[in-house]
Design an enzyme around this catalytic site. Structure first.
Site, PDB file in Angstrom:
ATOM      1  N   GLY A  94       0.819  -1.212   0.000  1.00 39.68           N
ATOM      2  CA  GLY A  94       0.000   0.000   0.000  1.00 39.68           C
ATOM      3  C   GLY A  94       0.850   1.257   0.000  1.00 39.68           C
ATOM      4  N   GLN A 169       1.415   8.280   4.147  1.00 37.91           N
ATOM      5  CA  GLN A 169       1.437   7.877   2.740  1.00 37.91           C
ATOM      6  C   GLN A 169       0.940   9.027   1.867  1.00 37.91           C
ATOM      7  OE1 GLN A 169      -0.849   4.261   2.632  1.00 37.91           O
ATOM      8  NE2 GLN A 169       0.795   3.038   3.525  1.00 37.91           N
ATOM      9  N   ASP A 315       0.142   1.041  13.336  1.00 35.21           N
ATOM     10  CA  ASP A 315       0.301  -0.372  12.973  1.00 35.21           C
ATOM     11  C   ASP A 315       0.414  -1.279  14.200  1.00 35.21           C
ATOM     12  OD1 ASP A 315       0.131   0.315  10.303  1.00 35.21           O
ATOM     13  OD2 ASP A 315       2.294   0.463  10.030  1.00 35.21           O
ATOM     14  N   ARG A 346      -8.514  -3.946  10.010  1.00 33.37           N
ATOM     15  CA  ARG A 346      -7.825  -4.388  11.233  1.00 33.37           C
ATOM     16  C   ARG A 346      -8.635  -4.146  12.507  1.00 33.37           C
ATOM     17  NH1 ARG A 346      -1.665  -2.846   9.698  1.00 33.37           N
ATOM     18  NH2 ARG A 346      -1.299  -4.626   8.307  1.00 33.37           N
TER      19      ARG A 346
END
Ligand code: S3P
Length: 427
Positions: A94, A169, A315, A346
């Site tokens: 990703g 990102q 994360d 998640r």
């Protein structure tokens, strides 16, 4: 199925694999640069191999050899305005999917298509397509928000972007586009996300200015990285930090870990929960702070995770959920709706794994609640092809009373190919 039996203790020290985020960036900035860049300790994983293949596809010269930690990669850049048109397979990565288009969008001509595996095809890219278009980019996606992503090189204009959700990102993508735009480009986040791109861009000679949660980049005519040494990945070390905290009589030292504060939000969370975790800073590596982390077994209490802490531990939030099963009281993680857009959903995956192993967890729209029950029974789980869910299941098994069977453990190779070997060393 891979079985992870209950561990009486985890002891010893290890160097976690090189950082995935920094490896992706090193390959991309090296390809954008002039001359050769030597990356020492490039992560040898499925995701970061996809990035090497991607930069090779646009014309960079890539040579790899086995290094002391990870790979030693030599990358000959094509220069800021040199990528050749290509079809790019991002695999499961990703970060590659979302960062690379920033560079390509600002080329005056050429066409690039980025596509990947089934999981990638479910991951939204409108978050980069919309702000890139505001700069003048020509970007098309499937159903207005999904890959494949088609980028046609255009002339860009520097723009101020206010992100609704902190995302390294998206920020990185827009900064790369800003290098090729006319005028300055500014990205403002609601709270700080990881700043590896800013550090590496500055090291490569880009001019950027940072103030609070805003970063402004000036157009550039060239970048030159030279050498990068990639520190150990905190997100990989995090599995052992939590494993040592939970499994009886453990003490583990993780060496050479990236200690960038935009990444280490798990440490203050665990400290608040009463865990015996300590960071020992020890210099810098590749413009990033690095050092050791020592974690020991101890009792835990519940906590609340929200707001600015979320991007700094994004994360690792599934691991917070796991630790919460062993804590006294109810732990809540909120403001984390982003977790639904990772390699899997998640929030659903974490709650699913914990409950399958005997925990008491519940989904919230933007996070989860875990009622501490003092431990986990054990059982069987499926990674759903998500590397961090596979390793979460493994660590849960080690800390459980009966152990865990993990289906799809091979997904761990996306970020941590040596996970089972490193575990054997600590047992
Ligand atoms: C990453 C940023 C984070 C993180 C991902 C890697 C990066 O995503 O979850 O694993 O390298 O920039 P977002 O930027 O979408 O939050």
């Amino acid at each position: 199925m891979t079985r992870f039996a209950p561990a009486a203790r985890l002891r010893g020290e290890l160097r976690p694999p090189p950082d995935k985020s920094i490896s992706h960036r090193a390959a991309i900035l090296a390809a954008m640069g002039e001359g050769e860049t030597r990356v020492e300790g490039y992560l040898d994983s499925a995701d970061t191999r996809s990035t090497l293949a991607a930069v090779a596809a646009v014309g960079a010269e890539v040579a790899i050899a086995a290094g002391e930690a990870g790979l030693e990669a030599r990358i000959g850049g094509v220069g800021l305005r040199g990528p050749r048109p290509a079809e790019i397979d991002v695999g499961n990565a990703g970060t590659l999917l979302r960062i690379l288009p920033g560079w390509l969008a600002g080329q005056g001509a050429g066409e690039w298509v980025l596509d990947g595996d089934d999981s990638i095809r479910r991951r939204p890219v409108d978050r980069i397509a919309v702000p890139l278009r505001a700069m003048g980019a020509a970007v098309e996606c499937r159903e207005a928000r999904l890959p494949p992503l088609r980028v046609t090189g255009s002339a860009l204009t520097g723009t101020e972007h206010r992100l609704a959700v902190a995302s390294a990102q998206v920020k990185s993508c827009l900064l790369l586009a800003g290098l090729l735009a006319e005028g300055e480009t500014t990205v403002i986040e609601p709270s700080p996300s990881r700043d590896h791109s800013e550090r590496m861009l500055a090291a490569a000679g880009a001019r950027l200015h940072r103030a609070d949660t805003a970063v402004t980049i000036e157009p550039a005519s060239e970048l030159r990285l030279g050498e990068v040494a990639v520190p150990g990945d905190f997100s990989s070390a995090a599995f052992w930090i939590v494993a040592a905290t939970l499994a009886g009589d453990s003490e583990v030292r993780l060496r050479g870990v990236n200690l960038n504060e935009t990444r280490t939000g798990l440490l203050p969370i665990l400290e608040r929960m009463g865990a015996a975790v300590e960071a020992e800073p020890g210099g810098t590596s590749g413009g990033e702070p690095a050092g050791d982390v020592v974690a020991r077994h101890g009792p835990l209490r519940s906590t609340l995770v929200r707001g600015e802490e979320v991007p700094r531990a994004i994360d690792e939030l599934p691991l917070v959920g796991l630790a919460a099963c062993f804590a006294e009281g109810d732990t809540r993680v909120v403001d984390a709706a982003e977790l639904r857009h990772k390699e899997s959903d998640r929030i659903a995956a974490t709650v699913g794994v914990l409950n399958a192993l005997g925990g008491d967890a519940e989904e919230l729209e933007d996070g989860f609640v875990v009622r501490g029950t003092g431990g986990l029974r054990g059982g069987a789980i499926d990674s759903g092809g998500d590397h961090r869910v596979a390793m979460l299941g493994a660590i849960a098994g080690l800390a459980s009373r009966e152990g865990a069977e993990v289906r799809g453990m091979e997904a761990a190779a996306v970020s941590y190919p040596g996970f089972e070997r490193d575990l054997a060393g600590l047992l």
